[in-house]
Design an enzyme around this catalytic site. Sequence first.
Site, short mmCIF file in Angstrom:
data_model
loop_
_atom_site.label_atom_id
_atom_site.label_comp_id
_atom_site.label_asym_id
_atom_site.label_seq_id
_atom_site.Cartn_x
_atom_site.Cartn_y
_atom_site.Cartn_z
N GLU A 43 0.83 -1.20 0.00
CA GLU A 43 0.00 0.00 0.00
C GLU A 43 0.87 1.26 0.00
O GLU A 43 1.82 1.37 0.77
CB GLU A 43 -0.90 0.00 1.23
N LYS A 115 -10.51 2.69 -1.42
CA LYS A 115 -10.58 2.06 -0.10
C LYS A 115 -11.88 2.43 0.62
O LYS A 115 -12.20 3.60 0.80
CB LYS A 115 -9.37 2.48 0.72
N CYS A 152 -5.65 -2.69 2.70
CA CYS A 152 -5.26 -2.69 4.10
C CYS A 152 -6.44 -2.86 5.06
O CYS A 152 -6.94 -3.96 5.20
CB CYS A 152 -4.44 -1.44 4.42
#
Length: 291
Positions: A43, A115, A152
Amino acid sequence: MRKVKIAAVQMRCSSSRTENIEKAIKLTEDCAAQGANIVLLPELFERPYFCQERNYEYYAYAEEPRFNAAIKAFMPLSKELGLVIPVSFYEKCGNLLFNSVEIIDCGKLKGVYRKTHIPDDHYYQEKFYFTPGDTGFKTFKTTYGTIGAGICWDQWFPETARSLALNGAEILLFPTAIGSEPILGADSARHWQRVMCGHAAANLMPVAAANRVGQEIVLPTEANGNQNSSLTFYGSSFITDGTGETVASLGREEEGIITAEFDLDELQKQRLEWGLFRDRRPLMYKDIAKK
């Protein structure tokens, strides 16, 4: 048979964006030399993990995909080596800023995932930088199968993996930046791995996670409110098979790559045989959306 080899890259990130991109390119070339078809990078690998501190100046790091240096560097490499490469980057879209991943398929841009779950914790201060994603849980049909990507913190939520599976994913990929918890005093490495092994087992599909390694230190400045802190990213990148078994992994400090090969047709056959998707009862799951 549809065989595909997945690779995950584990690396340290320095203060030099150019050096980080060059290192990521070299490690990607190493993956290709080992026969990889899909290469997963960590990431926000272009820079140190800037979300450790609050600094208005870092908003300038956000770029549209077509202007991002990493995406521009990996497009010709992806074409040359015949690779699918999800590239994590800080995205600007109008007045909104996102933590995003662009899927590059053999030199072509397939689209962006933003995200969904944005953390806010000591030294993981992402809500300062990112708007929660608005793309939903997207899957991408690529040369080497349909991939689903989370980023993540997304990987801690079973809803992420199941939504991607329901949307046709055959492989789950998670670019990651995770490490020490200085305030909590916790070591989450094994917990982190077990959560994703569960995603693989529950959905009967491979999962890959690529993390960074090394200590990253923030020195006090006027721009960051004189914050003084550090995070130690614990690596431990891994790939599971469709039963959740870890089939390749790296240590807590080393840089390097791992690979694992899967037969996507055989995995699809197993998903049908087990009946986990056949026997789902969505009407019974309303509480998930209510609470």
